[in-house]
Design a protein around this motif. Structure first.
Motif, PDB file in Angstrom:
ATOM      1  N   ASN A 392       0.858  -1.178   0.000  1.00 21.17           N
ATOM      2  CA  ASN A 392       0.000   0.000   0.000  1.00 21.17           C
ATOM      3  C   ASN A 392       0.901   1.239   0.000  1.00 21.17           C
ATOM      4  O   ASN A 392       1.566   1.533   0.992  1.00 21.17           O
ATOM      5  N   SER A 394       0.903   4.736   0.383  1.00 19.17           N
ATOM      6  CA  SER A 394       0.055   5.836   0.850  1.00 19.17           C
ATOM      7  C   SER A 394       0.771   7.173   0.636  1.00 19.17           C
ATOM      8  O   SER A 394       1.949   7.210   0.277  1.00 19.17           O
ATOM      9  N   ARG A 398      -3.234  13.452  -4.897  1.00 18.76           N
ATOM     10  CA  ARG A 398      -4.573  13.181  -5.433  1.00 18.76           C
ATOM     11  C   ARG A 398      -4.851  13.958  -6.716  1.00 18.76           C
ATOM     12  O   ARG A 398      -5.452  13.450  -7.649  1.00 18.76           O
ATOM     13  N   ASP A 459      -6.283   2.026  -7.541  1.00 16.27           N
ATOM     14  CA  ASP A 459      -6.166   3.456  -7.264  1.00 16.27           C
ATOM     15  C   ASP A 459      -7.311   3.903  -6.350  1.00 16.27           C
ATOM     16  O   ASP A 459      -8.472   3.951  -6.764  1.00 16.27           O
ATOM     17  N   GLU A 460      -6.971   4.208  -5.091  1.00 20.58           N
ATOM     18  CA  GLU A 460      -7.971   4.693  -4.140  1.00 20.58           C
ATOM     19  C   GLU A 460      -7.983   6.220  -4.048  1.00 20.58           C
ATOM     20  O   GLU A 460      -8.792   6.779  -3.310  1.00 20.58           O
ATOM     21  N   THR A 461      -7.097   6.881  -4.763  1.00 21.08           N
ATOM     22  CA  THR A 461      -6.944   8.337  -4.568  1.00 21.08           C
ATOM     23  C   THR A 461      -8.166   9.120  -5.042  1.00 21.08           C
ATOM     24  O   THR A 461      -8.374  10.256  -4.615  1.00 21.08           O
ATOM     25  N   THR A 508      -2.568   2.322  -4.306  1.00 27.23           N
ATOM     26  CA  THR A 508      -2.159   3.715  -4.082  1.00 27.23           C
ATOM     27  C   THR A 508      -3.302   4.441  -3.386  1.00 27.23           C
ATOM     28  O   THR A 508      -4.469   4.283  -3.755  1.00 27.23           O
ATOM     29  N   SER A 509      -2.955   5.236  -2.377  1.00 29.07           N
ATOM     30  CA  SER A 509      -3.984   5.921  -1.595  1.00 29.07           C
ATOM     31  C   SER A 509      -3.388   7.179  -0.974  1.00 29.07           C
ATOM     32  O   SER A 509      -2.166   7.360  -0.942  1.00 29.07           O
ATOM     33  N   GLU A 510      -4.270   8.040  -0.484  1.00 30.49           N
ATOM     34  CA  GLU A 510      -3.816   9.234   0.243  1.00 30.49           C
ATOM     35  C   GLU A 510      -3.429   8.853   1.670  1.00 30.49           C
ATOM     36  O   GLU A 510      -2.302   9.059   2.108  1.00 30.49           O
ATOM     37  N   SER A 513      -4.865   2.534   3.217  1.00 34.59           N
ATOM     38  CA  SER A 513      -5.863   1.937   2.340  1.00 34.59           C
ATOM     39  C   SER A 513      -7.014   1.319   3.125  1.00 34.59           C
ATOM     40  O   SER A 513      -6.849   0.829   4.246  1.00 34.59           O
TER      41      SER A 513
END
Length: 642
Positions: A392, A394, A398, A459-461, A508-510, A513
């Motif tokens: 992950n 992070s 974004r 892609d969670e962004t 990928t996340s801010e 996750s």
């Protein structure tokens, strides 16, 4: 005597020769396989066989030898066919034996009929696989595979053969123009009967009439376009019905195969299937198959060609820059591996620099990305997959479509990949899990029906607040199961069936996750480029094609290496872990040990070492300490981070 090109252009004539010489001896089938196996070993002869991955089917000569690199998307029920049958001339009573193997239609000469009661008839069984191109296969794999083939293999193998219809793409309408003149040419001097349901031979004139009539019957009542059942949206290429005659039990759904066989695109198949559908509406008891099942299992040969397999092999990988099989102790393979391993250190250093730039100057994240890209499930202990290493990443920006550009770079390095953009809409409306359609008797594909070693970038962004419906909850659960257990539970309506997989997942996340992961690395950008797209594009253009190919070989080859830990090092690791627990009993757990051993494994392999050394163990501990310290620092900034 057959000429040199006959085994490529007219493989059935070779089979006929072997059959005629060896009948009634049953060894003729084994001799056919051995003949083609030897031919394909000669001087890279596999490169001379036209590939359905590269050459549109309308450029290829029917009944010629072709190859196809594919994934088994579904398995149909086994079917019976006449392996050997006898024809009789009613006028002279002359009898002739024929083989039905590698054919869809049983052939008989003029004025001949098939003797269905002959004692010489041999009924055999074959398995049909529905195969699609490898989902998410990278463009560079297709390009390099295409360029390694001789020019002769890229066009029609026979210069005397001219396609008798206009060019068609694989995705065009399924209705096929059946030209009576073409059929007359193809069947001059012989007539054909269905190889499965033999109704008796028909006159050439009647066959021509039926072809014309069939065209007019089908056209006004066009059924919906046939769904080729590709797992991923936007995929192109042919789907094929691959008919396997030997050892089909060694293949399973989602296996990646390379098959060599006889291409069958006979228009008669469409006529026969059309007749069967018409007859089944007249007498429902005559055929138990539904119209939808017939349509899926017997699609037009122009849209879904048939390949009658002579040779097939399960592929370890699909990287065209590597030898096909690295397990074999061949001198060329050993030489290739040893030569590459000798220059591994500079390749790793260049790749680390390349990924560091891609990750905006973060060298620690680049180290972990390399470990992730060479990770693979090497064994399963009970239900636990060993070797999975989901990362992950992070702290990703974004607003700059960072993940999109990072994925494009990864796509240039790995043979197969897919970019899954998580959003409430995509979770609620996408089909992730394959399910069984009992009406059509087929497995309907889903996004998670992927080949082994595919890179899945999630892609969670772009994820925003919203409500997941039932389908969305099931999809998120499926992603979690894929990451944690490396399995996908296919839906068979009344029950679920586990299908193990080996998918590299990068999230990928801010913040942290929503999905589980094996390792969270918080990105710390050292540079913020004003134009992200321009910056990422310049990275690729700055890399020489030869260097890029070395990166591709590096990542594929290291996944396939064996790895071990000596008793001596095992003991040292255990003692070290005990010491760490003494110093900090609350923060060092068994899970931490497992993670450090995993990092040490891939760190060793990334340096070309197949055993764990004390040096690599210490380096793994150092990397983990840096990663944890960074997460702890982030936690102080944002309490919700961990």
């Amino acid at each position: 005597m057959p000429c040199v090109g006959d085994w490529l252009n007219s493989p059935l004539s070779i089979v006929q020769g072997i059959f005629a010489q060896n009948v009634p001896n049953s060894d003729w089938e084994k001799k056919v396989t051995e003949y083609f196996k030897e031919k394909l070993k000669e001087n890279n002869a596999t490169n001379w066989v036209p590939s359905l991955n590269d050459v549109p089917v309308h450029y290829l000569k029917p009944n010629s030898l072709v190859k196809f690199r594919c994934m088994v998307q579904d398995m149909f029920d086994p079917e019976f066919y006449m392996g050997v049958y006898e024809t009789v001339d009613p006028n002279t009573n002359a009898r002739v034996l024929h083989f039905g193997k590698y054919r869809d239609v049983a052939e008989c000469g003029p004025q001949q009929e098939i003797d269905l009661n002959s004692s010489q008839t041999v009924t055999s069984e074959r398995q049909t696989f529905y195969c699609v191109p490898v989902p998410g296969e990278s463009a560079w794999v297709k390009e390099i595979s295409f360029l390694t083939e001789p020019v002769q293999a890229r066009v029609s193998p026979s210069t005397s053969y001219t396609p008798s219809r206009h060019k068609r793409s694989y995705e065009e309408d399924e209705d096929m123009d059946l030209h009576p003149s073409k059929q007359k040419e193809q069947h001059t001097g012989k007539t054909c009967c269905s190889g499965g349901d033999i109704h008796g031979c028909v006159e050439p004139k009647r066959l021509e009439t039926e072809a014309s009539a069939g065209h007019h019957v089908i056209s006004p009542n066009c059924s919906p376009p046939l769904d080729l059942n590709f797992p991923l949206p936007g995929e192109k290429g042919p789907a094929c019905l691959v008919k396997v005659y030997e050892s089909w039990e060694s293949f399973k759904v989602n296996d990646v195969l390379e098959v060599f066989g006889v291409l069958s695109v006979d228009p008669v198949l469409s006529i026969v299937n059309s007749e069967e559908r018409d007859s089944s509406t007249l007498d429902p008891m005559e055929c138990m198959d539904t119209t939808e099942e017939q349509r899926v299992h017997s699609p037009p040969a122009s849209l879904v060609p048939r390949i009658h397999v002579i040779l097939a092999q399960k592929l370890q990988h699909i990287n065209p820059l590597l030898p096909a099989c690295l397990n074999e102790e061949e001198s060329k393979t050993c030489e290739f591996v040893s030569n590459f391993m000798s220059e591994l250190s500079p390749v790793r250093a260049e790749l680390l620099g390349f990924l560091t730039h891609a990750l905006l100057g973060d060298s620690l994240a680049a180290e972990y990305l390399i470990l992730h890209l060479i990770s693979t499930v090497y064994a399963r202990r009970d239900v636990l997959p060993l070797g999975k290493f989901t990362v992950n990443l992070s702290g990703c920006p974004r607003s700059s479509a960072f993940t999109e550009h990072l994925y494009r770079l990864i796509q240039q390095l790995v043979p197969a990949s897919y970019h899954l953009r998580m959003s409430i809409e995509s979770m609620n409306h996408s089909r992730f899990i394959p399910h069984k359609d009992y009406t059509a008797n087929r497995l309907v594909s889903g996004l998670l029906q992927l080949a082994s070693n595919t890179s899945l970038v999630i892609d969670e962004t772009q994820l925003e607040q919203g409500q997941l419906d039932t389908a969305g909850v099931h999809n998120v659960t499926a992603l979690g199961n894929l990451i944690t257990w490396q399995k996908v539970d296919y839906d068979f309506n009344y029950h679920r069936m586990e299908f193990p997989c080996n998918i590299n997942v990068l999230i990928t996340s801010e913040g942290r996750s929503l999905l589980p992961s094996d390792c969270q690395v918080h990105l710390q950008p050292q540079i913020i480029p004003p134009n992200m797209e321009e910056y990422m594009s310049s990275l690729l253009t700055a890399v020489l094609p030869s260097v890029l190919n070395k990166f591709r070989i590096y990542l594929s080859l290291l996944r396939l290496l064996d790895y071990s830990i000596s008793d001596e090092v095992t003991k040292a690791v255990e003692e070290d872990f005990v010491e760490m627990r003494k110093n900090n009993p609350e923060s060092v757990t068994a899970d931490d040990l497992h993670k450090m051993l995993l990092v040490a494994r891939f760190l060793s392999l990334s340096a070309g070492q197949t055993t764990l050394s004390r040096e690599r163990w210490l380096r793994a501990k150092q990397l983990e300490a840096l990663r944890k310290a960074r997460l702890q620092q982030q936690k102080c900034v944002n309490g919700n981070e961990l």
